[in-house]
Scaffold this motif. Structure first.
Motif, PDB file in Angstrom:
ATOM      1  N   ARG A   1       3.227  -4.435  -6.278  1.00 34.53           N
ATOM      2  CA  ARG A   1       2.212  -4.053  -7.237  1.00 34.53           C
ATOM      3  C   ARG A   1       2.796  -3.261  -8.409  1.00 34.53           C
ATOM      4  NH1 ARG A   1      -2.066  -2.343  -2.458  1.00 34.53           N
ATOM      5  NH2 ARG A   1      -3.207  -4.318  -2.408  1.00 34.53           N
TER       6      ARG A   1
ATOM      7  N   HIS B   1      -3.321 -12.655  -6.270  1.00 35.41           N
ATOM      8  CA  HIS B   1      -3.817 -11.280  -6.308  1.00 35.41           C
ATOM      9  C   HIS B   1      -4.518 -11.036  -7.641  1.00 35.41           C
ATOM     10  CE1 HIS B   1      -1.633  -9.873  -2.664  1.00 35.41           C
ATOM     11  NE2 HIS B   1      -0.810 -10.867  -3.004  1.00 35.41           N
TER      12      HIS B   1
ATOM     13  N   THR C   1      -1.039  -7.131  -6.988  1.00 35.71           N
ATOM     14  CA  THR C   1      -2.032  -6.604  -7.915  1.00 35.71           C
ATOM     15  C   THR C   1      -1.388  -5.787  -9.032  1.00 35.71           C
ATOM     16  OG1 THR C   1      -3.406  -6.383  -5.944  1.00 35.71           O
ATOM     17  CG2 THR C   1      -4.234  -5.416  -7.971  1.00 35.71           C
TER      18      THR C   1
ATOM     19  N   TRP D   1       0.821  -1.205   0.000  1.00 35.41           N
ATOM     20  CA  TRP D   1       0.000   0.000   0.000  1.00 35.41           C
ATOM     21  C   TRP D   1       0.863   1.267   0.000  1.00 35.41           C
ATOM     22  CZ3 TRP D   1      -1.125  -4.418   2.566  1.00 35.41           C
ATOM     23  CH2 TRP D   1      -2.364  -5.018   2.308  1.00 35.41           C
TER      24      TRP D   1
ATOM     25  N   TYR E   1      -3.978  -1.013  -8.311  1.00 39.46           N
ATOM     26  CA  TYR E   1      -4.739  -0.939  -7.063  1.00 39.46           C
ATOM     27  C   TYR E   1      -5.267   0.481  -6.891  1.00 39.46           C
ATOM     28  CZ  TYR E   1      -5.759  -0.727  -2.067  1.00 39.46           C
ATOM     29  OH  TYR E   1      -6.374  -0.534  -0.857  1.00 39.46           O
TER      30      TYR E   1
ATOM     31  N   TYR F   1      -7.755  -4.143  -8.642  1.00 38.92           N
ATOM     32  CA  TYR F   1      -8.442  -4.250  -7.353  1.00 38.92           C
ATOM     33  C   TYR F   1      -8.894  -2.855  -6.930  1.00 38.92           C
ATOM     34  CZ  TYR F   1      -9.537  -6.125  -2.726  1.00 38.92           C
ATOM     35  OH  TYR F   1     -10.186  -6.543  -1.582  1.00 38.92           O
TER      36      TYR F   1
END
Length: 559
Positions: free
Chosen positions: A411, A470, A434, A368, A437, A474
């Motif tokens: 990601r 994943h 992912t 994140w 995201y 998303y």
């Protein structure tokens, strides 16, 4: 000073002494070549006066051009033939200096000819062909050359010949062209080429942006438009490029293929002095010019060179290169032991990435906040809460076009905490987590004509990393529009929208084929997000054939 070499030897018989009377140097019967000097008043029937003058001038000019080399060469030659023969240095008045000056005047200096006799309309072309770094070196020769190289004609020619300025594309976008007296110099400086002008992307960014520090992290703050053109080849970074722009300024990094001159990597890979935070990056560049063109360029450039530039030591990235199909585009690779470090991170303002190949790999598992190839996220306070700018025009925004993105540790693209992303004609593949995201209230992503395939495969580089499983796209919170995309063969779902209250998904004209679990996961039925979301005219199949949308080669395979 000019010296004339003379051989001293033991006295000879009276017959030989009488023959040598009146000469400035006695001649040894076996000695010939540069050590033999001739008196200007000696008239020998076996050698004409012009030959004598040329021979004497050659000796003097040889010593003037390279005294140490000429001195050692002559000593070595005499030792081989006559043993240790001492060399004397007679008075300088014995040399005919007028003849030497006449010969020297015929050997005109190239810089003098360019400065005084070269046509003014051709001189900028010649300087542009020698290369920007040679022009920069010539500016330090004297005031006259500084004025020549600092002219607007030279910088305009450099901008046009090296593809920084394209008439058909940019002629209407420059209202300051006729108003600013230093338009071309400023334009050339604000559009550096890597590795032509600077050896690495961080060094090029540091030359045009201010280096600031906030929260213990250094970043580049741009208050004017900066465009970094990256030549095709491998460019290795060891830390992120963190950017904040002010006002209407934008920070652009794009692949550069419009250069009309071939570029040699070792010649243009000098490393200027920069802050310690940006000198840890390395860069290498591969050129495809022919051997004949390479010799021609280096010969002319070396002729006008005023100093030498040390090349950047190349590193071995064979393992990384094996994962790339080709190096016809600018390929930026991040290899670092730092945890959760992206390649590019925009924290405020606008950033554009065009035509690049990004390969990301770092430590850590925070997908994140950093373990991603491209991070679009505002500043965070001490409690990790986002600090959005006061003006809506300064919201972190990234425009990513015609890029191929891969992350071996996390990601591909993260749009989070109210930031925005526009992704077009991209190929996002083989990410550990992912592909794209979108999270956080107010985050927006618009995705057009993209291939998002083979993602969620887990970290295959480190044992302690992201696990397999994943999605391709998303959407946790925010809004996402996917139009004419290919989201196939991902390790979990193709597209997922999970928030019942704050996840708006619009999917149209796209293919979702061969994803591991679900092809499409919409928000819960009956929720606010479900009523605002829509999908139409899509191909959703477990077993089927996908249609490639981007310009890149996409392999159809199950992971």
């Amino acid at each position: 000073m000019v010296y004339k070499l003379r051989l001293s030897r033991p006295a000879r018989s009276s017959h030989n002494a009488s023959n040598t009377e009146g000469r400035s140097v006695t001649e040894h019967p076996s000695v010939s070549g540069p050590l033999q000097t001739i008196d200007r008043n000696h008239n020998s029937p076996s050698r004409s006066p012009m030959k004598k003058v040329r021979k004497a001038s050659k000796i003097v000019m040889g010593i003037i051009d390279s005294p140490r080399r000429a001195f050692k060469k002559r000593i070595a030659g005499n030792e081989n033939q006559h043993g240790n023969i001492p060399i004397e240095f007679p008075d300088i008045s014995d040399v005919n200096m007028e003849s030497c000056h006449s010969v020297q005047s015929k050997r005109q200096n190239v810089l003098l000819w360019l400065e005084e006799s070269a046509p003014h309309d051709i001189l900028p072309k010649i300087l542009a062909f020698t290369g920007p770094k040679k022009v920069r070196a010539l500016m330090q020769v004297n005031k006259s050359w500084n004025a020549i190289c600092d002219s607007e004609a030279v910088f305009r020619t450099l901008s046009e010949d090296y593809g920084k300025w394209v008439h058909s594309e940019q002629e209407e976008d420059s209202p300051m062209m006729g108003q600013d007296d230093r338009f071309w110099k400023n334009y050339y400086s604000n559009n550096p080429i890597v590795p032509l002008d600077f050896s690495t992307i961080p060094i090029a960014a540091a030359s045009r942006c201010r280096l600031e520090t906030w929260g213990g992290r250094q970043y580049f703050q741009c208050d004017k438009n900066v465009r970094i053109l990256v030549q095709p080849g491998l460019h290795v970074l060891e830390r992120e490029v963190l950017v904040e722009t002010v006002g209407n300024a934008s920070f652009v990094v794009e692949n550069h293929t419009k250069c009309s001159n071939s570029i040699e990597p070792m010649e243009f890979s000098s490393r200027p002095s920069t802050p310690s935070s940006v000198t840890s990056s390395n860069s290498s560049h591969s050129s495809s010019s022919s051997p004949a063109r390479r010799r021609l360029n280096s010969g002319i450039r070396n002729l006008l060179s005023c100093r030498s530039f040390a090349g950047v030591e190349e590193e071995d990235h064979t393992e990384l290169l094996g994962k790339l199909e080709n190096l016809e585009r600018a390929t930026i690779v991040l290899t670092t032991k730092r945890k959760d470090c992206p390649i590019f991170h925009v924290r405020e303002g606008h950033m554009r990435l065009v035509g690049l190949e990004l390969m990301h790999c770092c430590g850590g598992t925070d997908i994140w906040n950093g373990n991603t190839a491209v991070q679009i996220q505002p500043r965070l306070d001490e409690n990790n809460r986002p600090l959005l700018p006061r003006r809506s025009s300064q919201i972190p925004t990234a425009f990513i076009k015609e890029c191929r993105i891969m992350s071996a540790s996390g990601r591909g693209i993260v749009t989070i905490d109210g930031s925005r992303a526009l992704v077009q004609d991209c190929h996002i593949h083989r990410c550990a987590a992912t592909g794209i995201y979108i999270g956080g209230n107010g985050s927006v992503a618009k995705i057009y004509n993209c291939d998002i395939v083979n993602n969620g495969i887990g970290n295959q580089v480190a044992r302690r990393g992201i696990a397999r499983g994943h999605s391709g796209v998303y959407l946790e919170q925010g809004a996402a529009l996917l139009s004419d995309c290919n989201i196939s063969h991902n390790a979990l779902t193709g597209v997922s929208a999970v928030s019942p209250n704050n996840a708006i998904l619009k999917l149209e004209n796209s293919d979702l084929v061969g994803n591991a679990s679900h092809q499409l996961e919409m928000p819960p039925q009956g929720s606010v997000s479900y009523r605002k979301s829509s999908e139409e005219n899509n191909t959703i199949e477990q077993d089927g054939t996908m249609r490639v949308r981007s310009k890149f080669k996409v392999e159809e395979e199950m992971i």
